[in-house]
Write a protein that holds these residues in place. Sequence first.
Motif, mmCIF file in Angstrom:
data_model
loop_
_atom_site.group_PDB
_atom_site.id
_atom_site.type_symbol
_atom_site.label_atom_id
_atom_site.label_comp_id
_atom_site.label_asym_id
_atom_site.label_seq_id
_atom_site.Cartn_x
_atom_site.Cartn_y
_atom_site.Cartn_z
ATOM 1 N N ASP A 125 0.857 -1.195 0.000
ATOM 2 C CA ASP A 125 0.000 0.000 0.000
ATOM 3 C C ASP A 125 0.885 1.234 0.000
ATOM 4 N N HIS A 126 0.353 2.340 -0.482
ATOM 5 C CA HIS A 126 1.171 3.560 -0.480
ATOM 6 C C HIS A 126 0.279 4.785 -0.430
ATOM 7 N N GLU A 127 -0.675 4.784 0.460
ATOM 8 C CA GLU A 127 -1.612 5.893 0.703
ATOM 9 C C GLU A 127 -2.281 6.371 -0.583
ATOM 10 N N PRO A 159 4.005 4.758 -17.074
ATOM 11 C CA PRO A 159 5.422 4.746 -16.711
ATOM 12 C C PRO A 159 5.797 5.684 -15.572
ATOM 13 N N ALA A 160 4.939 6.675 -15.253
ATOM 14 C CA ALA A 160 5.269 7.545 -14.110
ATOM 15 C C ALA A 160 4.871 6.852 -12.800
ATOM 16 N N HIS A 161 4.128 5.754 -12.878
ATOM 17 C CA HIS A 161 3.647 5.057 -11.667
ATOM 18 C C HIS A 161 4.216 3.637 -11.703
ATOM 19 N N GLY A 172 4.400 1.443 -14.002
ATOM 20 C CA GLY A 172 5.124 1.056 -15.215
ATOM 21 C C GLY A 172 6.606 1.409 -15.142
ATOM 22 N N ALA A 173 7.003 2.141 -14.084
ATOM 23 C CA ALA A 173 8.404 2.588 -13.990
ATOM 24 C C ALA A 173 9.372 1.425 -13.787
ATOM 25 N N ASN A 174 8.922 0.323 -13.149
ATOM 26 C CA ASN A 174 9.882 -0.779 -12.933
ATOM 27 C C ASN A 174 10.305 -1.409 -14.259
ATOM 28 N N ARG A 220 13.698 11.017 -18.709
ATOM 29 C CA ARG A 220 13.909 11.079 -17.258
ATOM 30 C C ARG A 220 14.600 9.804 -16.824
ATOM 31 N N LEU A 221 15.356 9.880 -15.750
ATOM 32 C CA LEU A 221 15.961 8.666 -15.229
ATOM 33 C C LEU A 221 14.864 7.866 -14.541
ATOM 34 N N MET A 222 14.496 6.749 -15.129
ATOM 35 C CA MET A 222 13.437 5.917 -14.553
ATOM 36 C C MET A 222 13.944 5.293 -13.254
ATOM 37 N N GLY A 223 13.045 5.197 -12.271
ATOM 38 C CA GLY A 223 13.470 4.637 -10.982
ATOM 39 C C GLY A 223 14.069 5.703 -10.066
ATOM 40 N N PHE A 224 14.023 6.968 -10.495
ATOM 41 C CA PHE A 224 14.500 8.066 -9.637
ATOM 42 C C PHE A 224 13.379 9.067 -9.416
ATOM 43 N N GLY A 225 13.314 9.603 -8.222
ATOM 44 C CA GLY A 225 12.355 10.661 -7.920
ATOM 45 C C GLY A 225 11.048 10.100 -7.399
ATOM 46 N N HIS A 226 10.337 10.912 -6.667
ATOM 47 C CA HIS A 226 9.037 10.511 -6.133
ATOM 48 C C HIS A 226 8.268 11.754 -5.744
ATOM 49 N N ARG A 227 6.955 11.718 -5.944
ATOM 50 C CA ARG A 227 6.134 12.865 -5.584
ATOM 51 C C ARG A 227 6.218 13.172 -4.086
ATOM 52 N N VAL A 228 6.261 12.160 -3.258
ATOM 53 C CA VAL A 228 6.205 12.393 -1.813
ATOM 54 C C VAL A 228 7.586 12.287 -1.156
ATOM 55 N N PRO A 237 12.029 4.612 1.713
ATOM 56 C CA PRO A 237 12.359 3.559 2.688
ATOM 57 C C PRO A 237 12.195 2.160 2.111
ATOM 58 N N ARG A 238 11.336 2.028 1.114
ATOM 59 C CA ARG A 238 11.154 0.720 0.469
ATOM 60 C C ARG A 238 12.383 0.370 -0.352
ATOM 61 N N ALA A 239 13.011 1.407 -0.932
ATOM 62 C CA ALA A 239 14.183 1.162 -1.773
ATOM 63 C C ALA A 239 15.345 0.615 -0.937
ATOM 64 N N TYR A 263 22.546 18.189 -9.601
ATOM 65 C CA TYR A 263 21.163 18.272 -10.110
ATOM 66 C C TYR A 263 20.250 17.383 -9.273
ATOM 67 N N PHE A 264 20.675 16.140 -9.052
ATOM 68 C CA PHE A 264 19.829 15.185 -8.328
ATOM 69 C C PHE A 264 19.765 15.514 -6.837
ATOM 70 N N ILE A 265 20.885 16.039 -6.315
ATOM 71 C CA ILE A 265 20.909 16.412 -4.888
ATOM 72 C C ILE A 265 19.939 17.583 -4.656
HETATM 73 N N1 CMC Z 1 14.924 12.305 -13.875
HETATM 74 C C1 CMC Z 1 15.287 13.584 -14.122
HETATM 75 N N2 CMC Z 1 14.674 14.667 -13.592
HETATM 76 C C2 CMC Z 1 13.628 14.436 -12.784
HETATM 77 C C3 CMC Z 1 13.185 13.137 -12.482
HETATM 78 C C4 CMC Z 1 13.883 12.049 -13.054
HETATM 79 N N3 CMC Z 1 13.502 10.795 -12.791
HETATM 80 N N4 CMC Z 1 12.124 13.206 -11.650
HETATM 81 C C5 CMC Z 1 11.899 14.504 -11.432
HETATM 82 N N5 CMC Z 1 12.804 15.252 -12.126
HETATM 83 C C6 CMC Z 1 12.916 16.719 -12.110
HETATM 84 C C7 CMC Z 1 11.830 17.353 -12.956
HETATM 85 O O1 CMC Z 1 12.267 17.574 -14.268
HETATM 86 C C8 CMC Z 1 11.551 18.632 -12.210
HETATM 87 O O2 CMC Z 1 12.556 19.558 -12.573
HETATM 88 P P1 CMC Z 1 12.218 21.152 -12.608
HETATM 89 O O3 CMC Z 1 11.850 21.523 -11.200
HETATM 90 O O4 CMC Z 1 13.495 21.761 -13.064
HETATM 91 O O5 CMC Z 1 11.095 21.310 -13.579
HETATM 92 C C9 CMC Z 1 11.777 18.272 -10.742
HETATM 93 O O6 CMC Z 1 12.671 17.138 -10.762
HETATM 94 C C10 CMC Z 1 10.497 17.885 -10.000
HETATM 95 O O7 CMC Z 1 9.827 16.874 -10.754
HETATM 96 P P2 CMC Z 1 8.250 16.769 -10.933
HETATM 97 O O8 CMC Z 1 7.956 16.081 -12.219
HETATM 98 O O9 CMC Z 1 7.622 18.116 -10.702
HETATM 99 O O10 CMC Z 1 7.897 15.824 -9.718
HETATM 100 P P3 CMC Z 1 6.571 14.990 -9.559
HETATM 101 O O11 CMC Z 1 6.352 14.875 -8.098
HETATM 102 O O12 CMC Z 1 5.466 15.563 -10.391
HETATM 103 O O13 CMC Z 1 6.961 13.572 -10.205
HETATM 104 C C11 CMC Z 1 7.673 11.337 -10.508
HETATM 105 C C12 CMC Z 1 7.329 12.436 -9.489
HETATM 106 C C13 CMC Z 1 7.864 10.000 -9.778
HETATM 107 C C14 CMC Z 1 6.511 11.176 -11.519
HETATM 108 C C15 CMC Z 1 8.975 11.736 -11.259
HETATM 109 O O14 CMC Z 1 10.048 11.870 -10.332
HETATM 110 C C16 CMC Z 1 9.355 10.745 -12.369
HETATM 111 O O15 CMC Z 1 8.857 10.868 -13.490
HETATM 112 N N6 CMC Z 1 10.248 9.752 -12.042
HETATM 113 C C17 CMC Z 1 10.592 8.714 -13.004
HETATM 114 C C18 CMC Z 1 9.488 7.652 -13.030
HETATM 115 C C19 CMC Z 1 9.508 6.755 -11.800
HETATM 116 O O16 CMC Z 1 10.538 6.238 -11.410
HETATM 117 N N7 CMC Z 1 8.309 6.544 -11.228
HETATM 118 C C20 CMC Z 1 8.126 5.608 -10.094
HETATM 119 C C21 CMC Z 1 7.655 6.275 -8.848
HETATM 120 S S1 CMC Z 1 7.819 5.198 -7.423
HETATM 121 C C22 CMC Z 1 6.693 3.911 -7.705
HETATM 122 C C23 CMC Z 1 5.272 4.348 -7.553
HETATM 123 O O17 CMC Z 1 4.839 4.637 -6.419
HETATM 124 O O18 CMC Z 1 4.575 4.349 -8.557
#
Ligand code: CMC
Length: 431
Positions: free
Chosen positions: A231-233, A265-267, A269-271, A302-310, A316-318, A355-357
């Motif tokens: 689960d993930h809220e 792929p943003a949810h 499908g990212a794996n 975008r680098l898949m597998g990086f970043g998260h809305r929350v 912590p799962r990673a 950039y990532f930091i």
């Molecule tokens: N690679 C490069 N830049 C990134 C990435 C990434 N993976 N993720 C975010 N950014 C940048 C983005 O370009 C933006 O830059 P700026 O502020 O200059 O415009 C900034 O970081 C904030 O990104 P955002 O798109 O506003 O953030 P968000 O909260 O809307 O998106 C996300 C979150 C997960 C959709 C996004 O980080 C992403 O597309 N990641 C890659 C797909 C991924 O791995 N998704 C799996 C999420 S975890 C499993 C799940 O719960 O589904």
Amino acid sequence: MADKNKSATLTLEGKSFELPVLSPTAGPEVIDIRKLYAQAGVFTYDPGFTSTASCDSTITYIDGDEGELLHRGYPIDQLAEKSHYLEVCFLLLYGHLPTADELEKFEVLVTRHTMIHEQMHYFFRGFRRDSHPMATMVGVVGAMSAFYHDSLDINDQHQREVASIRLIAKMPTIAAMAYKYSIGQPFVYPRNDLDYAANFLHMCFSVPAEQYNVDPILSRAMDRIFTLHADHEQNASTSTVRLASSSGANPFACIAAGIACLWGPAHGGANQACLEMLREIGSVDRIPEYLARAKDKNDPFRLMGFGHRVYKNFDPRAKVMKESADEVLALLGVENNPTLQVAKELEKIALEDPYFIEKKLYPNVDFYSGIILDAIGFPTSMFTPIFALARTVGWVSQWKEQLADPQLKIGRPRQLYLGETSRDYVDIENR
Ligand code: CMC
């Protein structure tokens, strides 16, 4: 809970409106705007729901800054280490850790519901063999409403319970069948003497021609992947399930809607996208090229597998998934696999890159889960179906919670309209 001592004031064209403030047990306070339109005649604007609580819930709590994830109050790392998937399912569904007796009964109940209606086998055969297993799952889970008529009445608590158990129990069977169908092998029936994760591996990898023994390290890794995705809220797919359910739709239709949303792929499908990206990068010397593309504003990559809305800290799962990946790879002796080398180097470089930091982009759960699933032997197309089967309990728990709420209303967002205002129709010859 509304805090009597707190309120927020909105001032609009000289008039003030008092808005109640609700206090959560954890997390930021919430301004209650339910009566705002009636009182002030305005809407709020929040595309992507970055600042909006869509419901109240007692199931899962995430602190994105601290990298904390709690299910019913229990930290995910403790659950991943000490518990197992079906116990976590019980916890999510019923709110407390089961006693030994409760757990045994629950496990028997789930195990006894793993077979699907035999007629559904023919339903599978209507799909092309090269269909994506997620496409098959959306269709088959939606079609459960055509097979299980005795658990469609959402107003009957017993039927809700039966639908919940059916969904949790049958999802591995459906996912495994979608896989077997896609590779042209016969469907494998579930085995009641195996646990949930081992049974799933059995249904995916055994063939009638020979004996298949499930490796306990692999079934433990599988169970962990399920636990970490449970689960993930109020993420996109869970919110989709809640929105679909708010209209009174049946449980199977709602969960099919969740699966469809998860596919992106943003949810979930990212794996799949992540592992495909690692393969495309191919070797460590090409990482800088891909990092440059990820930073380039004019490149949608975008680098898949990086970043998260929350999570704005390590997911912590990673952390747990990374440990599991090391265990599985050591067992299978694939440490020298080029995809894994790219993954390890990419993780290292990205974590040191300004950039990532600056943007707080850490590897998320999907970064490592794909590596484990690949090592176990799953094709990338099965990664998202596995996420879907694991997340089913989360969707079901949130669905049940929503239906138990006496204040349930159909979900109906408003909009900021920017289109044409009323204009007269023009006959075709005059346009
Ligand atoms: N690679 C490069 N830049 C990134 C990435 C990434 N993976 N993720 C975010 N950014 C940048 C983005 O370009 C933006 O830059 P700026 O502020 O200059 O415009 C900034 O970081 C904030 O990104 P955002 O798109 O506003 O953030 P968000 O909260 O809307 O998106 C996300 C979150 C997960 C959709 C996004 O980080 C992403 O597309 N990641 C890659 C797909 C991924 O791995 N998704 C799996 C999420 S975890 C499993 C799940 O719960 O589904």
